[in-house]
Design a protein around this motif. Sequence first.
Motif, mmCIF file in Angstrom:
data_model
loop_
_atom_site.group_PDB
_atom_site.id
_atom_site.type_symbol
_atom_site.label_atom_id
_atom_site.label_comp_id
_atom_site.label_asym_id
_atom_site.label_seq_id
_atom_site.Cartn_x
_atom_site.Cartn_y
_atom_site.Cartn_z
ATOM 1 N N TYR A 30 0.808 -1.215 0.000
ATOM 2 C CA TYR A 30 0.000 0.000 0.000
ATOM 3 C C TYR A 30 0.843 1.268 0.000
ATOM 4 N N CYS A 60 -7.944 0.653 2.628
ATOM 5 C CA CYS A 60 -8.431 0.685 1.252
ATOM 6 C C CYS A 60 -7.294 0.285 0.305
ATOM 7 N N ARG A 63 -6.778 -3.349 0.064
ATOM 8 C CA ARG A 63 -7.765 -4.071 -0.764
ATOM 9 C C ARG A 63 -7.357 -4.093 -2.230
ATOM 10 N N CYS A 64 -6.461 -3.183 -2.578
ATOM 11 C CA CYS A 64 -6.034 -3.064 -3.967
ATOM 12 C C CYS A 64 -4.741 -3.856 -4.148
ATOM 13 N N CYS A 68 -4.894 -5.162 -9.195
ATOM 14 C CA CYS A 68 -5.434 -3.828 -8.901
ATOM 15 C C CYS A 68 -4.311 -2.800 -8.794
ATOM 16 N N THR A 69 -4.420 -1.716 -9.539
ATOM 17 C CA THR A 69 -3.393 -0.676 -9.486
ATOM 18 C C THR A 69 -3.985 0.718 -9.267
ATOM 19 N N PHE A 71 -7.128 2.825 -6.986
ATOM 20 C CA PHE A 71 -8.269 2.833 -6.069
ATOM 21 C C PHE A 71 -8.549 4.270 -5.663
ATOM 22 N N THR A 82 -12.172 0.105 -5.670
ATOM 23 C CA THR A 82 -11.012 -0.308 -6.480
ATOM 24 C C THR A 82 -11.460 -0.445 -7.933
ATOM 25 N N TYR A 102 -2.829 5.599 -7.244
ATOM 26 C CA TYR A 102 -2.459 4.641 -8.285
ATOM 27 C C TYR A 102 -1.031 4.176 -8.078
#
Length: 236
Positions: A30, A60, A63-64, A68-69, A71, A82, A102
């Motif tokens: 993160y 949050c 979660r990405c 995932c890039t 959110f 996301t 990002y």
Amino acid sequence: MVMNVLLNVCLSLGILLHHYCGCWASSIRYNKFQLVPGHRVTRGTEVSRSTQPDVNLVKCARRCLGDCTVFQFDNVNKLCVTFAEKPYEIEMTGDTNWTAAYLPTSFLNAITYGDYTLVFRLQSGKPGLAYATWTDTNRHDDEKPSSETFPLACLRMSNYSSCDRHFRSKIIDNWSGITEVYLSVIKNDSEVAYIKFNGAGTNHYTWCHEHRIRNSTWYPDIVYGPPLRYWTHIVG
Ligand SMILES: *[C@@H]1O[C@H](CO)[C@@H](O)[C@H](O)[C@H]1NC(C)=O
Ligand SMILES: *[C@@H]1O[C@H](CO)[C@@H](O)[C@H](O)[C@H]1NC(C)=O
Ligand SMILES: *[C@@H]1O[C@H](CO)[C@@H](O)[C@H](O)[C@H]1NC(C)=O
Ligand SMILES: *[C@@H]1O[C@H](CO)[C@@H](O)[C@H](O)[C@H]1NC(C)=O
Ligand SMILES: *[C@@H]1O[C@H](CO)[C@@H](O)[C@H](O)[C@H]1NC(C)=O
């Protein structure tokens, strides 16, 4: 000479490669996300949306993960969203309630669009001749240090005039596992011409050959289309 003609005609030009497998290395943490406070994403595809009361910006970000890039977090309503897009595929707009975030492209393996990987993008009217850029083996814009500061605008397949330089991928110097080469000519933000080549068994010079054409804007008269003659000169 020939390239100058082409550059005057096109606003920009991108070459995409088709690989059998576009896999992602995922060691994403993160604290590596680039935060953009006071902004939210416009036109993104939501993958997940969470409104748990204890959610915060860090949770949050956690979660990405994986693919995932991108959110965003609504600081007022504690909403975590996301997105499916890559950082260079999204656009943002100012909104004080939100913080968008990002993953910088220096953490991405490659610049991908669906099954294609971007290897070369020429911006008309910008420094550096096409052939010299293509053959500049010292230049890897998808690898550190260049990728750390390389503008997202020059990786987008939209709003082309906001980009100020060419893009050259490290993949040009390690041309393997490629099944298709997609050459696209863009004018006024729309594709005006394309050629798809069979890339199997090629190197970074031999892919551009008339016998390798699978399809093009000039189908079925693809072999003798004038732009192809240009490209045979440029790359061959
Ligand atoms: C920000 O959040 C507040 C509280 O929910 C809301 O009243 C306001 O309309 C939001 N601002 C925007 C721009 O959506
Ligand atoms: C295009 O890029 C310019 C400059 O970066 C920006 O101001 C503008 O909002 C962008 N337009 C769209 C439609 O994204
Ligand atoms: C070259 O490309 C292959 C296949 O994509 C990859 O496995 C390999 O790690 C790459 N080598 C370098 C030095 O990047
Ligand atoms: C560029 O595209 C836009 C949107 O499709 C169109 O409105 C405009 O007329 C085009 N400009 C030129 C110079 O073709
Ligand atoms: C080739 O391109 C033409 C025109 O763009 C299209 O109509 C046709 O379906 C394409 N064929 C294949 C095999 O992709």
